[in-house]
Design a protein around this motif. Structure first.
Motif, mmCIF file in Angstrom:
data_model
loop_
_atom_site.group_PDB
_atom_site.id
_atom_site.type_symbol
_atom_site.label_atom_id
_atom_site.label_comp_id
_atom_site.label_asym_id
_atom_site.label_seq_id
_atom_site.Cartn_x
_atom_site.Cartn_y
_atom_site.Cartn_z
ATOM 1 N N ASN A 6 0.820 -1.215 0.000
ATOM 2 C CA ASN A 6 0.000 0.000 0.000
ATOM 3 C C ASN A 6 0.858 1.271 0.000
ATOM 4 O OD1 ASN A 6 -3.046 0.724 0.361
ATOM 5 N ND2 ASN A 6 -1.964 2.149 1.704
ATOM 6 N N PHE A 7 2.034 1.182 0.656
ATOM 7 C CA PHE A 7 2.873 2.381 0.786
ATOM 8 C C PHE A 7 4.294 2.213 0.245
ATOM 9 C CE2 PHE A 7 -0.076 3.158 4.527
ATOM 10 C CZ PHE A 7 -0.755 4.205 3.927
ATOM 11 N N THR A 8 5.044 1.258 0.830
ATOM 12 C CA THR A 8 6.485 1.205 0.557
ATOM 13 C C THR A 8 6.810 1.086 -0.935
ATOM 14 O OG1 THR A 8 6.587 0.057 2.656
ATOM 15 C CG2 THR A 8 8.634 0.176 1.397
ATOM 16 N N THR A 9 6.161 0.127 -1.626
ATOM 17 C CA THR A 9 6.493 -0.056 -3.055
ATOM 18 C C THR A 9 6.052 1.145 -3.874
ATOM 19 O OG1 THR A 9 4.390 -1.117 -3.438
ATOM 20 C CG2 THR A 9 6.262 -2.567 -3.103
ATOM 21 N N LEU A 10 5.202 1.982 -3.288
ATOM 22 C CA LEU A 10 4.722 3.156 -4.025
ATOM 23 C C LEU A 10 5.533 4.394 -3.643
ATOM 24 C CD1 LEU A 10 0.971 2.247 -3.811
ATOM 25 C CD2 LEU A 10 2.312 2.409 -5.903
ATOM 26 N N ASN A 11 6.742 4.138 -3.161
ATOM 27 C CA ASN A 11 7.645 5.233 -2.818
ATOM 28 C C ASN A 11 7.071 6.110 -1.696
ATOM 29 O OD1 ASN A 11 10.001 6.714 -3.106
ATOM 30 N ND2 ASN A 11 9.066 8.126 -4.598
ATOM 31 N N ILE A 12 6.336 5.481 -0.783
ATOM 32 C CA ILE A 12 5.849 6.208 0.396
ATOM 33 C C ILE A 12 6.472 5.523 1.620
ATOM 34 C CG2 ILE A 12 3.812 7.164 1.577
ATOM 35 C CD1 ILE A 12 2.130 6.398 -0.866
ATOM 36 N N PRO A 13 7.728 5.842 1.932
ATOM 37 C CA PRO A 13 8.373 5.146 3.048
ATOM 38 C C PRO A 13 7.758 5.536 4.385
ATOM 39 C CG PRO A 13 9.808 6.860 2.159
ATOM 40 C CD PRO A 13 8.570 6.864 1.325
ATOM 41 N N GLU A 14 8.125 4.778 5.430
ATOM 42 C CA GLU A 14 7.657 5.103 6.778
ATOM 43 C C GLU A 14 8.056 6.550 7.073
ATOM 44 O OE1 GLU A 14 8.129 2.761 10.811
ATOM 45 O OE2 GLU A 14 8.564 1.528 9.042
ATOM 46 N N ASP A 15 7.289 7.242 7.880
ATOM 47 C CA ASP A 15 7.558 8.643 8.240
ATOM 48 C C ASP A 15 7.266 9.625 7.103
ATOM 49 O OD1 ASP A 15 8.507 7.632 10.597
ATOM 50 O OD2 ASP A 15 10.574 7.557 9.847
ATOM 51 N N HIS A 16 6.870 9.103 5.933
ATOM 52 C CA HIS A 16 6.534 10.033 4.843
ATOM 53 C C HIS A 16 5.186 10.675 5.164
ATOM 54 C CE1 HIS A 16 5.624 11.565 0.867
ATOM 55 N NE2 HIS A 16 6.868 11.256 0.473
ATOM 56 N N PRO A 17 5.079 11.989 5.043
ATOM 57 C CA PRO A 17 3.816 12.649 5.414
ATOM 58 C C PRO A 17 2.613 12.133 4.612
ATOM 59 C CG PRO A 17 5.430 14.234 4.545
ATOM 60 C CD PRO A 17 6.127 12.935 4.662
ATOM 61 N N ALA A 18 2.856 11.591 3.412
ATOM 62 C CA ALA A 18 1.728 11.094 2.610
ATOM 63 C C ALA A 18 0.995 9.966 3.327
ATOM 64 C CB ALA A 18 2.212 10.613 1.261
ATOM 65 N N ARG A 19 1.696 9.247 4.211
ATOM 66 C CA ARG A 19 1.007 8.164 4.945
ATOM 67 C C ARG A 19 -0.097 8.732 5.820
ATOM 68 N NH1 ARG A 19 4.390 2.770 6.432
ATOM 69 N NH2 ARG A 19 5.535 2.668 4.498
ATOM 70 N N ASP A 20 0.163 9.893 6.426
ATOM 71 C CA ASP A 20 -0.855 10.494 7.301
ATOM 72 C C ASP A 20 -2.081 10.919 6.509
ATOM 73 O OD1 ASP A 20 0.938 10.160 9.294
ATOM 74 O OD2 ASP A 20 1.742 12.219 9.160
ATOM 75 N N SER A 21 -1.837 11.437 5.307
ATOM 76 C CA SER A 21 -2.978 11.961 4.541
ATOM 77 C C SER A 21 -3.900 10.835 4.082
ATOM 78 C CB SER A 21 -2.483 12.755 3.343
ATOM 79 O OG SER A 21 -1.921 11.875 2.406
ATOM 80 N N HIS A 22 -3.469 9.596 4.221
ATOM 81 C CA HIS A 22 -4.318 8.494 3.757
ATOM 82 C C HIS A 22 -5.316 7.981 4.801
ATOM 83 C CE1 HIS A 22 -2.765 7.030 -0.305
ATOM 84 N NE2 HIS A 22 -2.352 8.263 -0.131
ATOM 85 N N ASP A 23 -5.294 8.498 6.029
ATOM 86 C CA ASP A 23 -6.269 8.109 7.065
ATOM 87 C C ASP A 23 -6.540 6.603 7.054
ATOM 88 O OD1 ASP A 23 -6.747 10.837 7.799
ATOM 89 O OD2 ASP A 23 -7.887 11.018 5.943
ATOM 90 N N THR A 24 -5.504 5.876 7.379
ATOM 91 C CA THR A 24 -5.563 4.421 7.199
ATOM 92 C C THR A 24 -6.341 3.695 8.298
ATOM 93 O OG1 THR A 24 -3.379 4.714 6.292
ATOM 94 C CG2 THR A 24 -4.054 2.454 6.755
ATOM 95 N N PHE A 25 -7.088 2.671 7.893
ATOM 96 C CA PHE A 25 -7.678 1.734 8.853
ATOM 97 C C PHE A 25 -6.634 0.652 9.098
ATOM 98 C CE2 PHE A 25 -12.003 2.938 7.175
ATOM 99 C CZ PHE A 25 -12.611 3.208 8.388
ATOM 100 N N TRP A 26 -5.976 0.697 10.260
ATOM 101 C CA TRP A 26 -4.999 -0.355 10.580
ATOM 102 C C TRP A 26 -5.723 -1.528 11.194
ATOM 103 C CZ3 TRP A 26 -0.195 0.003 8.779
ATOM 104 C CH2 TRP A 26 0.251 1.278 8.376
ATOM 105 N N LEU A 27 -5.302 -2.728 10.875
ATOM 106 C CA LEU A 27 -5.957 -3.917 11.434
ATOM 107 C C LEU A 27 -5.148 -4.399 12.637
ATOM 108 C CD1 LEU A 27 -6.940 -5.695 8.117
ATOM 109 C CD2 LEU A 27 -8.273 -4.124 9.502
ATOM 110 N N CYS A 28 -5.766 -5.295 13.436
ATOM 111 C CA CYS A 28 -5.101 -5.711 14.670
ATOM 112 C C CYS A 28 -3.803 -6.467 14.405
ATOM 113 C CB CYS A 28 -6.022 -6.587 15.490
ATOM 114 S SG CYS A 28 -7.431 -5.643 16.058
ATOM 115 N N SER A 29 -3.806 -7.297 13.344
ATOM 116 C CA SER A 29 -2.554 -8.022 13.116
ATOM 117 C C SER A 29 -1.521 -7.046 12.553
ATOM 118 C CB SER A 29 -2.765 -9.208 12.179
ATOM 119 O OG SER A 29 -3.457 -8.784 11.069
#
Ligand code: PHE
Length: 339
Positions: free
Chosen positions: A139-162
């Protein structure tokens, strides 16, 4: 004696054949009477025994009894087959229709995905599918959105328990799956659900559908992207004179990134739909970022590509004048009956 034995064989064969051909309970009943009835073929054979010698009776008697049991069993088996069929028919008569009864139809989502797929298939694309429960990697890394990239925040992600699992926030997550599967050239259309944890209103929903186009080949340029976008929009809105214009846009997985607007399909001078501007924002797009190609093992020196994405509901809302995105999965019958 030989004659009787032959007759026994013939009766066995013909009764079995007739039973398996029988389609209705009536047909089967007629066969039962013909063979096993009081004046049927078996009874007739039994009566011929009277004229046989004791020795012959000893041999033929058991043969006739076996035949009778066999035919009885064959009849029972086919009776069950026919009964089961008629019960199924009664329970699931899909053609049954009572006046004023609600009739089912294809859901608007299905119709839209079918329509869009038809357009892209006609342009040489294949339809691809990807998982809705995704990993951060796709969803992120292969799309050049590494961890800490601000674009991750703008995606308002539903994180799952696992750990490391999420509901995909866009169908761009299908890109790397497809690139890993095949070597270029590659042309796919991936429609499907995406999820974002945000408050809903008439134009935003926590669940919506997107369509994603990915084309990878040698020498892919922006003109290929623009021609594809225009042809697609013209086909979808049924307007051969629909024009497009581009503005710079930022998506980490494309470089350069472009927002594509279409000329308003409903007016020439400005209306409520285009907010009097004559243009409507329709697609996100760009040339695939070299890093995205590298992640999937594709050589960016040799290959290039474009990606294009859009909200399916958004396009349908414009096309059909739908004023609330939440209607799409509302199960509102009067809304759905219009399509
Ligand atoms: N994935 C982007 C979004 O959800 C849309 C997009 C797709 C943009 C492909 C560029 C290229 O906003």
């Amino acid at each position: 004696m030989k004659k009787i034995k032959d007759t026994i064989e013939k009766i066995e064969k013909s009764c079995m054949q007739s039973c398996s051909k029988a389609k209705t309970a009536d047909e089967l009943e007629q066969i039962r009477v013909e063979y096993l009835g009081r004046n049927g073929k078996i009874a007739e054979l039994m009566s011929t025994l009277k004229n046989c010698s004791l020795e012959e009776k000893r041999e033929l008697g058991p043969l006739l009894n076996t035949l009778k049991t066999l035919l009885q069993e064959t009849y029972e088996t086919h009776k069950k087959r026919i009964d089961a069929k008629s019960i199924t028919k009664q329970l699931f008569d899909v053609t049954a229709y009572r006046p004023h009864q609600l009739r089912g139809s294809t859901h608007i989502y299905t119709q839209l995905i079918h329509e869009l797929s038809t357009i892209f298939i006609s342009m040489g694309y294949t339809v691809a599918d990807g998982p809705e429960v995704e990993t951060e990697y796709y969803n992120f890394t292969t799309l050049n959105i590494p961890e800490d990239h601000p674009a991750r925040d703008s995606h308002d992600t539903f994180w799952l328990c696992s750990p490391d699992r999420l509901l995909r926030t866009h169908t761009s997550s299908v890109q790397a799956h497809e690139m890993e599967k095949t070597t270029p050239p590659l042309a796919v259309f991936a429609p499907g659900r995406a999820y974002r944890s945000e408050a809903t209103d008439a134009t935003h929903d926590f669940m919506f559908t997107q369509g994603e186009i990915l084309l990878i080949n040698t020498d892919v340029s922006i003109s290929n992207l623009l021609a594809t976008a225009q042809e697609f929009l013209q086909a979808f809105f049924g307007k051969n004179d629909l024009k497009i214009r581009v503005r710079p846009g930022y998506f980490p997985f494309v470089e350069p990134g472009l927002e594509i607007d279409g000329s308003c399909p409903f007016c020439t001078t400005g209306c409520a739909i285009c907010k009097k501007t004559g243009w409507i924002e329709l697609l996100g797009s760009g040339l695939v970022h070299p890093k995205v190609l590298q992640y999937s093992g594709i050589d960016p020196e040799k290959y290039s590509g474009f990606a294009l994405g859009f909200g399916i509901e958004r396009l349908a809302m414009i096309k059909y004048g739908i004023n609330d995105i939440r209607l799409f999965h509302s199960s509102n019958i009067s809304f759905m009956n219009q399509f």
